[in-house]
Design an enzyme around this catalytic site. Structure first.
Site, PDB file in Angstrom:
ATOM      1  N   GLU A   1      43.296  42.174  42.685  1.00  0.00           N
ATOM      2  CA  GLU A   1      42.693  43.358  43.304  1.00  0.00           C
ATOM      3  C   GLU A   1      42.107  42.972  44.653  1.00  0.00           C
ATOM      4  OE1 GLU A   1      39.229  42.976  43.780  1.00  0.00           O
ATOM      5  OE2 GLU A   1      39.548  41.053  42.821  1.00  0.00           O
TER       6      GLU A   1
ATOM      7  N   GLU B   1      42.037  38.126  44.189  1.00  0.00           N
ATOM      8  CA  GLU B   1      43.076  38.861  44.916  1.00  0.00           C
ATOM      9  C   GLU B   1      44.482  38.398  44.579  1.00  0.00           C
ATOM     10  OE1 GLU B   1      40.494  37.346  46.267  1.00  0.00           O
ATOM     11  OE2 GLU B   1      39.423  38.672  47.643  1.00  0.00           O
TER      12      GLU B   1
END
Length: 210
Positions: free
Chosen positions: A41, A183
């Site tokens: 994310e 991420e």
């Protein structure tokens, strides 16, 4: 999504649509020949919502699963206070992962939850990255326990909930390097380890061949 300190993040229907979107994305990837998906994310503030989700799923105090995330250590106490307010206000059902996601989660976690379920439905591997995708993975495991064998942990996040979430799913991380990121970077490293393991299994010369 809404401000969880003032009301639910989203409606149950919105949450289910986000989960279904994740399932569809996994199905599309499988049709395109993808063999492995790495979840991750990009956002500021979603370690806060993931702390609330982790606390409810794990039945652990918020103080135990909440860290500074992208903020400062001095702000952790405030973060915990806001989360306690959000949980008290929204009253999520700890036994219902969809209720948790819709009331104190986010669209990112709901969609990733769907990706895990969709990957399992397609027989495709999916690699978990940081603490936020780990919270989504545990949501998926609670909704569809059969999805667990298709999940692979990459790294153990330095966030306190990282280890607890992986342990709740029976996972041992491939990498423990003090990484806080979510991420997809840890997932990319984990995928390279899977490649190396497969290469060793398939390509290393056996003793009887030397």
């Amino acid at each position: 999504t809404g401000n969880i300190a003032k009301g639910p993040a989203m409606t149950r229907e919105e949450c289910l649509r986000a989960i279904e979107t994740g399932i569809c994305l996994a199905e599309e990837a499988r049709r395109d020949g993808i063999q492995l998906i790495i979840t991750g994310e990009m956002g500021i503030g979603n370690t806060t919502s993931s702390s609330a989700v982790a606390s409810l799923l794990l039945q652990r105090p918020l103080e135990e699963v909440t860290a500074k995330g992208a903020g400062t250590a001095e702000r952790v106490a405030h973060k915990v206070a806001v989360l306690k307010q959000a949980v008290a206000l929204n009253k999520p059902n700890a036994g219902d992962a969809v209720d948790i996601l819709s009331k104190v989660g986010g669209l990112d976690m709901a969609a990733m939850c769907g990706v895990y379920i969709g990957c399992a439905a397609c027989g495709m591997a999916v690699m978990i990255d940081g603490v936020i995708s780990s919270a989504a993975a545990l949501c998926a495991a609670r909704l569809a326990p059969a999805a667990l064998p298709y999940m692979f942990p990459s790294h153990c996040s330095a966030e306190p909930a990282g280890r607890l979430l992986l342990e709740a799913m029976g996972f041992t991380p491939l990498i423990t390097a003090g990484m806080c990121l979510g991420e997809g970077t840890g997932g990319a490293l984990g995928a390279s380890l899977l490649d190396a393991a497969l290469a060793a299994y398939e390509e290393v010369v056996r003793i009887d061949e030397i």
